[in-house]
Write a protein that holds these residues in place. Structure first.
Motif, PDB file in Angstrom:
ATOM      1  N   GLU A  27       0.819  -1.227   0.000  1.00 21.42           N
ATOM      2  CA  GLU A  27       0.000   0.000   0.000  1.00 21.42           C
ATOM      3  C   GLU A  27       0.844   1.265   0.000  1.00 21.42           C
ATOM      4  O   GLU A  27       0.510   2.248  -0.634  1.00 21.42           O
ATOM      5  CB  GLU A  27      -0.829   0.061   1.291  1.00 21.42           C
ATOM      6  CG  GLU A  27      -2.113  -0.671   1.253  1.00 21.42           C
ATOM      7  CD  GLU A  27      -2.721  -0.698   2.648  1.00 21.42           C
ATOM      8  OE1 GLU A  27      -2.598   0.294   3.396  1.00 21.42           O
ATOM      9  OE2 GLU A  27      -3.305  -1.739   3.000  1.00 21.42           O
ATOM     10  N   ARG A  28       1.932   1.253   0.772  1.00 19.94           N
ATOM     11  CA  ARG A  28       2.741   2.464   0.915  1.00 19.94           C
ATOM     12  C   ARG A  28       3.813   2.542  -0.163  1.00 19.94           C
ATOM     13  O   ARG A  28       4.654   3.450  -0.148  1.00 19.94           O
ATOM     14  CB  ARG A  28       3.386   2.501   2.314  1.00 19.94           C
ATOM     15  CG  ARG A  28       2.346   2.537   3.416  1.00 19.94           C
ATOM     16  CD  ARG A  28       2.973   2.367   4.777  1.00 19.94           C
ATOM     17  NE  ARG A  28       3.716   3.531   5.209  1.00 19.94           N
ATOM     18  CZ  ARG A  28       3.219   4.528   5.925  1.00 19.94           C
ATOM     19  NH1 ARG A  28       1.971   4.490   6.294  1.00 19.94           N
ATOM     20  NH2 ARG A  28       3.974   5.547   6.267  1.00 19.94           N
ATOM     21  N   ARG A  51       2.192  -7.466  -4.630  1.00 21.92           N
ATOM     22  CA  ARG A  51       2.273  -6.722  -5.893  1.00 21.92           C
ATOM     23  C   ARG A  51       1.969  -7.612  -7.097  1.00 21.92           C
ATOM     24  O   ARG A  51       2.717  -7.650  -8.077  1.00 21.92           O
ATOM     25  CB  ARG A  51       3.651  -6.077  -6.054  1.00 21.92           C
ATOM     26  CG  ARG A  51       3.872  -4.935  -5.057  1.00 21.92           C
ATOM     27  CD  ARG A  51       5.187  -4.223  -5.273  1.00 21.92           C
ATOM     28  NE  ARG A  51       5.352  -3.171  -4.270  1.00 21.92           N
ATOM     29  CZ  ARG A  51       6.513  -2.606  -3.951  1.00 21.92           C
ATOM     30  NH1 ARG A  51       7.623  -2.981  -4.543  1.00 21.92           N
ATOM     31  NH2 ARG A  51       6.564  -1.645  -3.046  1.00 21.92           N
ATOM     32  N   GLY A  52       0.880  -8.366  -7.000  1.00 21.64           N
ATOM     33  CA  GLY A  52       0.412  -9.158  -8.135  1.00 21.64           C
ATOM     34  C   GLY A  52       1.170 -10.456  -8.351  1.00 21.64           C
ATOM     35  O   GLY A  52       0.874 -11.190  -9.298  1.00 21.64           O
ATOM     36  N   GLU A  53       2.141 -10.754  -7.485  1.00 18.33           N
ATOM     37  CA  GLU A  53       2.853 -12.027  -7.636  1.00 18.33           C
ATOM     38  C   GLU A  53       2.637 -12.897  -6.407  1.00 18.33           C
ATOM     39  O   GLU A  53       2.165 -12.423  -5.382  1.00 18.33           O
ATOM     40  CB  GLU A  53       4.354 -11.765  -7.802  1.00 18.33           C
ATOM     41  CG  GLU A  53       4.678 -11.125  -9.133  1.00 18.33           C
ATOM     42  CD  GLU A  53       6.155 -10.805  -9.251  1.00 18.33           C
ATOM     43  OE1 GLU A  53       6.937 -11.431  -8.526  1.00 18.33           O
ATOM     44  OE2 GLU A  53       6.481  -9.927 -10.061  1.00 18.33           O
ATOM     45  N   GLN A  54       2.996 -14.157  -6.526  1.00 21.39           N
ATOM     46  CA  GLN A  54       2.914 -15.071  -5.382  1.00 21.39           C
ATOM     47  C   GLN A  54       4.332 -15.321  -4.889  1.00 21.39           C
ATOM     48  O   GLN A  54       5.201 -15.719  -5.670  1.00 21.39           O
ATOM     49  CB  GLN A  54       2.285 -16.402  -5.809  1.00 21.39           C
ATOM     50  CG  GLN A  54       0.835 -16.299  -6.264  1.00 21.39           C
ATOM     51  CD  GLN A  54      -0.118 -16.009  -5.108  1.00 21.39           C
ATOM     52  OE1 GLN A  54       0.064 -16.522  -4.003  1.00 21.39           O
ATOM     53  NE2 GLN A  54      -1.097 -15.156  -5.352  1.00 21.39           N
ATOM     54  N   ILE A  55       4.568 -15.059  -3.597  1.00 15.53           N
ATOM     55  CA  ILE A  55       5.905 -15.292  -3.041  1.00 15.53           C
ATOM     56  C   ILE A  55       5.843 -16.527  -2.137  1.00 15.53           C
ATOM     57  O   ILE A  55       4.936 -16.650  -1.302  1.00 15.53           O
ATOM     58  CB  ILE A  55       6.403 -14.067  -2.243  1.00 15.53           C
ATOM     59  CG1 ILE A  55       6.437 -12.840  -3.173  1.00 15.53           C
ATOM     60  CG2 ILE A  55       7.771 -14.337  -1.630  1.00 15.53           C
ATOM     61  CD1 ILE A  55       6.980 -11.587  -2.528  1.00 15.53           C
ATOM     62  N   THR A  56       6.804 -17.419  -2.307  1.00 14.25           N
ATOM     63  CA  THR A  56       6.821 -18.653  -1.515  1.00 14.25           C
ATOM     64  C   THR A  56       7.450 -18.396  -0.147  1.00 14.25           C
ATOM     65  O   THR A  56       8.523 -17.794  -0.048  1.00 14.25           O
ATOM     66  CB  THR A  56       7.629 -19.742  -2.262  1.00 14.25           C
ATOM     67  OG1 THR A  56       7.035 -19.903  -3.551  1.00 14.25           O
ATOM     68  CG2 THR A  56       7.590 -21.069  -1.517  1.00 14.25           C
ATOM     69  N   VAL A  57       6.765 -18.845   0.892  1.00 14.03           N
ATOM     70  CA  VAL A  57       7.261 -18.679   2.264  1.00 14.03           C
ATOM     71  C   VAL A  57       8.405 -19.665   2.511  1.00 14.03           C
ATOM     72  O   VAL A  57       8.306 -20.842   2.171  1.00 14.03           O
ATOM     73  CB  VAL A  57       6.120 -18.919   3.280  1.00 14.03           C
ATOM     74  CG1 VAL A  57       6.634 -18.832   4.714  1.00 14.03           C
ATOM     75  CG2 VAL A  57       4.983 -17.930   3.052  1.00 14.03           C
ATOM     76  N   GLU A  58       9.493 -19.140   3.105  1.00 16.10           N
ATOM     77  CA  GLU A  58      10.662 -19.981   3.410  1.00 16.10           C
ATOM     78  C   GLU A  58      10.711 -20.254   4.910  1.00 16.10           C
ATOM     79  O   GLU A  58      10.231 -19.454   5.709  1.00 16.10           O
ATOM     80  CB  GLU A  58      11.964 -19.223   3.071  1.00 16.10           C
ATOM     81  CG  GLU A  58      12.054 -18.692   1.666  1.00 16.10           C
ATOM     82  CD  GLU A  58      13.197 -17.672   1.546  1.00 16.10           C
ATOM     83  OE1 GLU A  58      14.287 -17.895   2.119  1.00 16.10           O
ATOM     84  OE2 GLU A  58      12.981 -16.642   0.888  1.00 16.10           O
ATOM     85  N   GLU A 333      10.875   2.974   6.616  1.00 14.42           N
ATOM     86  CA  GLU A 333      10.899   4.071   5.634  1.00 14.42           C
ATOM     87  C   GLU A 333      11.909   5.146   6.039  1.00 14.42           C
ATOM     88  O   GLU A 333      12.688   5.631   5.213  1.00 14.42           O
ATOM     89  CB  GLU A 333       9.497   4.699   5.501  1.00 14.42           C
ATOM     90  CG  GLU A 333       8.526   3.843   4.712  1.00 14.42           C
ATOM     91  CD  GLU A 333       7.074   4.328   4.783  1.00 14.42           C
ATOM     92  OE1 GLU A 333       6.246   3.756   4.074  1.00 14.42           O
ATOM     93  OE2 GLU A 333       6.772   5.263   5.564  1.00 14.42           O
ATOM     94  N   VAL A 334      11.909   5.503   7.322  1.00 13.00           N
ATOM     95  CA  VAL A 334      12.868   6.518   7.800  1.00 13.00           C
ATOM     96  C   VAL A 334      14.298   5.989   7.660  1.00 13.00           C
ATOM     97  O   VAL A 334      15.214   6.708   7.254  1.00 13.00           O
ATOM     98  CB  VAL A 334      12.589   6.917   9.274  1.00 13.00           C
ATOM     99  CG1 VAL A 334      13.598   7.955   9.760  1.00 13.00           C
ATOM    100  CG2 VAL A 334      11.174   7.434   9.438  1.00 13.00           C
ATOM    101  N   LEU A 335      14.446   4.712   7.971  1.00 10.02           N
ATOM    102  CA  LEU A 335      15.760   4.060   7.873  1.00 10.02           C
ATOM    103  C   LEU A 335      16.304   4.177   6.445  1.00 10.02           C
ATOM    104  O   LEU A 335      17.460   4.571   6.230  1.00 10.02           O
ATOM    105  CB  LEU A 335      15.568   2.594   8.254  1.00 10.02           C
ATOM    106  CG  LEU A 335      16.735   1.744   8.668  1.00 10.02           C
ATOM    107  CD1 LEU A 335      17.460   2.356   9.848  1.00 10.02           C
ATOM    108  CD2 LEU A 335      16.223   0.349   9.047  1.00 10.02           C
ATOM    109  N   VAL A 336      15.474   3.857   5.476  1.00  8.91           N
ATOM    110  CA  VAL A 336      15.902   3.907   4.076  1.00  8.91           C
ATOM    111  C   VAL A 336      16.182   5.356   3.667  1.00  8.91           C
ATOM    112  O   VAL A 336      17.212   5.659   3.051  1.00  8.91           O
ATOM    113  CB  VAL A 336      14.805   3.317   3.149  1.00  8.91           C
ATOM    114  CG1 VAL A 336      15.181   3.517   1.687  1.00  8.91           C
ATOM    115  CG2 VAL A 336      14.608   1.842   3.452  1.00  8.91           C
TER     116      VAL A 336
END
Ligand code: A2P
Length: 340
Positions: A27-28, A51-58, A333-336
């Protein structure tokens, strides 16, 4: 980091807060190069959308963090205790939502609306702590008043949603509510008493002083975040049968006088706060209105007529968002932006 697009990991990605962290990053529009999702071996192989993709949990291991720049942890205190140092040793900055590191003097405890400057202290241990959910919404609402009139004492009572306990507690309230309505036996696993249609003045374990650990978190974390140990704080924390959104009745005594109207106008300008305060129209902060958004809602602002310099208010926020996931992502976000 040259291009300021970090590799990010969410640890505890399958949990109530972890799920919301993933949603917040999306969202952000968090500027990340890659996202990895980690949980226990039970969840390895599950796929979660981002973001529209599927990420596999490790499966989380001590070797998980080689190429990770920022790890957002929400997998319980024990997991953070064990794996956050391993992550930091790999050169990654951990933003930890558990209580494991919050009171460590070498770990900053941060609410970006209140003490963003404290983030600079992350370099000692490579860990930044996200405060307790009830403390976050309280200090967001109180810091502007403290800056103006100096808070001498805080008396707070909380009405906390079951989502703060995690997925199993959400399921328990659902199951129990259904069982009671159907006049069936009420299964109980997560809390020591039935939570459906009940209020439990018991969050986390009881300590020798008669307070619960949750209550003492509100005392100690408030001092650390507001950088003022002189503020007297006393808390009673209560679990209520609400799914999302913690509510708090807060009474403060200030050093100098401040009127209810002045508090209202201060808070109308305060970052992260929305004043919802029109009792004649039945408008005041509600858990159902706080759910799914990031502002701390403040209303019922009124003078405490029993003392010279007192204010009462009712403060509500989404405990999974501002109380956990959003605050963690804001810190990242502040860190980056400022530090990496
Ligand atoms: P899992 O789903 O595999 O158990 P919640 O607070 O909503 O119950 O979520 C807790 C989160 O922490 C889940 O993602 C859970 O993963 C994760 N978790 C719990 N214990 C561990 C562990 N030992 N290692 C990694 N992740 C863990």
């Amino acid at each position: 980091m040259s291009d300021k697009k970090p590799n990010v990991a969410v640890v505890g990605a399958t949990g109530a807060v972890g799920n919301q962290m993933i949603a917040c990053l999306e969202e952000r529009n968090f500027p990340l190069k890659s996202l990895r999702l980690m949980a226990s071996s039970r969840s390895a192989g599950r796929r979660l959308p981002f973001r529209g993709e599927q990420i596999t949990v490790e499966e989380l291991t001590e070797d998980s963090f080689g190429d990770v720049d920022i790890a957002l942890f929400s997998a319980g205190g024990g997991t953070s205790q064990r794996f956050a140092p391993a992550a930091a040793r790999s050169g990654c900055v951990v933003v930890d939502n558990s209580s494991a590191w919050r009171m460590d003097p070498d770990v900053p405890l941060v609410v970006p609306e209140v003490n963003p400057h404290a983030i600079a202290g992350y370099t000692t241990k490579g860990i930044i702590a996200n405060p307790n959910c009830s403390t976050i919404q309280m200090v967001v609402a109180l810091n502007p008043i403290h800056q103006k009139a100096g808070i001498r004492r805080i008396v707070v009572s909380t009405y906390q949603a079951v989502s703060g306990t995690g997925m199993r507690a959400i399921e328990e309230l659902t199951r129990q509510t259904k069982a009671v309505m159907e006049k069936k036996a009420c299964p109980r696993e997560v809390y020591p008493h039935q939570i459906a249609f009940n209020c439990l003045p018991h969050i986390d374990v009881f300590l020798d002083n008669g307070y619960t650990r949750e209550e003492m978190k509100m005392v100690n974390e408030t001092h650390k975040i507001m950088e003022d140990d002189a503020i007297a704080v006393t808390a009673t924390t209560v679990r209520v049968p609400v799914f999302y959104g913690h509510s708090e009745s807060i009474n403060i005594e200030t050093r100098t006088h401040i009127g209810a109207d002045e508090v209202r106008s201060l808070l109308e300008k305060a970052p992260g706060v929305a004043v919802v305060d029109d009792p004649q129209e039945n408008r005041y902060p509600l858990a159902l209105d706080a759910e799914g958004q990031d502002l701390t809602l403040v209303g019922r602002i009124r003078q405490d007529e029993s003392i010279a310099n007192g204010i009462n208010m009712w403060v509500v926020a989404d405990n999974i968002r501002k109380g956990a996931a959003t605050n963690t992502v804001q810190i990242a976000e502040v860190l980056v932006e400022k530090y990496l």
